[in-house]
Design an enzyme around this catalytic site. Structure first.
Site, short mmCIF file in Angstrom:
data_model
loop_
_atom_site.label_atom_id
_atom_site.label_comp_id
_atom_site.label_asym_id
_atom_site.label_seq_id
_atom_site.Cartn_x
_atom_site.Cartn_y
_atom_site.Cartn_z
N LEU A 86 0.82 -1.21 0.00
CA LEU A 86 0.00 0.00 0.00
C LEU A 86 0.86 1.27 0.00
CD1 LEU A 86 -2.73 -1.19 2.51
CD2 LEU A 86 -2.84 -1.14 0.00
N SER A 87 2.15 1.11 -0.34
CA SER A 87 3.10 2.20 -0.19
C SER A 87 2.86 3.38 -1.14
CB SER A 87 4.51 1.63 -0.43
OG SER A 87 5.42 2.66 -0.74
N ASN A 88 2.91 4.57 -0.58
CA ASN A 88 2.87 5.79 -1.40
C ASN A 88 4.18 5.96 -2.16
OD1 ASN A 88 0.31 6.89 -0.39
ND2 ASN A 88 1.41 7.05 1.56
#
Ligand SMILES: *Cc1c(COP(=O)(O)O)cnc(C)c1O
Length: 340
Positions: A86-88
């Site tokens: 889910l990393s930005n």
């Protein structure tokens, strides 16, 4: 095909660094009068790094201007980075890679089950190749990135590895430059905030703000809320990044150990897992100001700021600025919005 739109350089200290312009504008600063009353402050502002126009924005774009600048100047054809699904940071990197015509290969911790939302979907749209380490240890990403880089090099490609969160001296430089940007957004020293509050994860953003604040003699202090690891661990990481960045730039910034202030107590059940206080802070910013925070970083950081105001810790500080570092794709991940 490789595209290098406007690759140039930036000088800072003794260093001249390759620079890929991705932002090209100051991010907006505006008051939050209703939240200011709730927090008993004379003034509360928010700086909207979430509104960086490139690639869904967020703080990670600042570091990537330098990191991908270096990748392009070295003739890289592939970006490698990694984190959780889910990393930005991964989404931002994949967006820059796509724009520059570079391949992006992403190493995620965990396995490939049940990710169909938020940044993970955005990275799929961007066409990045994804691999999973199979381990839920976050650091499993690091060794996988290294062996992937070797594998690609052997096959004749030119990979460039960007560490988790872009937390390297080059990435930090992007955040250093946010300090003069913010100083220019106020008419004079006496009108500026007395404290800047921001979330800390991998530490590059805080390291840059501390370094810039000291180097440019900004009148504020910088205080962070950890959302990822214990404050003591985050402090060590941030201090090391500050020292390495000073070396890269050939400067003595004047950042002392005592300047690194990181508050514990707002992680909740864990990194990336919603906390009741964080969810309440998200709700409050939305209903009071029409500003959407994110569940992983900024919601928990605002929860920290609220608590620090309520307990009197910030009582002599009347002018506060909160840094919105982005992350709103996380709002669209099932389970991240417990109030719905
Ligand atoms: C990565 C991130 C942070 C933390 O920045 P670090 O440089 O990793 O400490 C804060 N907010 C958002 C939205 C992020 O994506």
């Amino acid at each position: 095909m490789m595209r290098t739109p406007g690759l140039s350089t930036r000088s800072l200290g003794q260093a001249v660094l390759p620079f890929l312009p991705l932002i090209g504008h100051r991010t907006p600063v505006h008051p939050l009068p209703s939240l200011a009353r709730r927090l008993h402050r004379e003034r509360l502002w928010i700086k909207r790094d979430d509104l960086i126009t490139f690639g869904f924005g967020g703080n990670k774009i600042r570091g990537l201007e330098f990191l991908v600048g270096e990748a392009l100047s070295l003739g890289a054809d592939t970006l490698i980075t990694g984190a959780g699904p889910l990393s930005n940071h991964v989404r931002a990197t994949a967006a820059v890679g796509a724009k520059c015509g570079l391949r992006t290969t992403v190493v995620y911790w965990g396995d490939d089950t049940a990710h169909q939302s938020g940044n993970y979907e955005l990275v799929r749209i961007l066409g990045a190749e994804a691999r999973f380490t199979g381990s839920f240890e976050r650091s499993s990403v690091d060794s996988h990135m290294a062996s992937l880089a070797e594998e690609l090099t052997r096959s004749g490609r030119k990979p460039y590895v960007i560490p988790r969160g872009g937390a390297s001296p080059l990435g930090v430089v992007g955040h250093v430059l946010a300090v003069p940007e913010l100083m220019q957004q106020f008419p004079g020293l006496a009108t500026m905030p007395e404290v800047i509050v921001l979330p800390v994860g991998s530490g590059g953003t805080l390291a840059g703000w501390l370094l810039g604040t000291s180097y440019y003699r900004a009148p504020w202090r910088v205080e962070a809320v950890t959302v990822s690891r214990p404050a003591a661990e985050a402090r060590t990481q941030v201090l090391q990044l500050v020292r390495e960045t000073e070396k890269l730039l050939g400067i003595d910034s004047g950042v002392a150990e005592s300047h690194v202030v990181i508050h514990d107590g707002y992680i909740g059940p864990g990194y990336g897992a919603p906390s009741p206080e964080g969810s309440e802070a998200i709700r409050l910013a939305a209903v009071e100001e029409g500003v959407f925070l994110d569940p992983v970083y900024t919601g928990k950081a605002l929860a920290g700021l609220i608590a620090l105001c309520d307990t009197g810790y910030f009582d002599n500080l009347k002018r506060v600025l909160f840094l919105h570092t982005g992350g709103q794709p996380g709002l669209f991940v099932p389970g991240q919005c417990p109030w719905t």
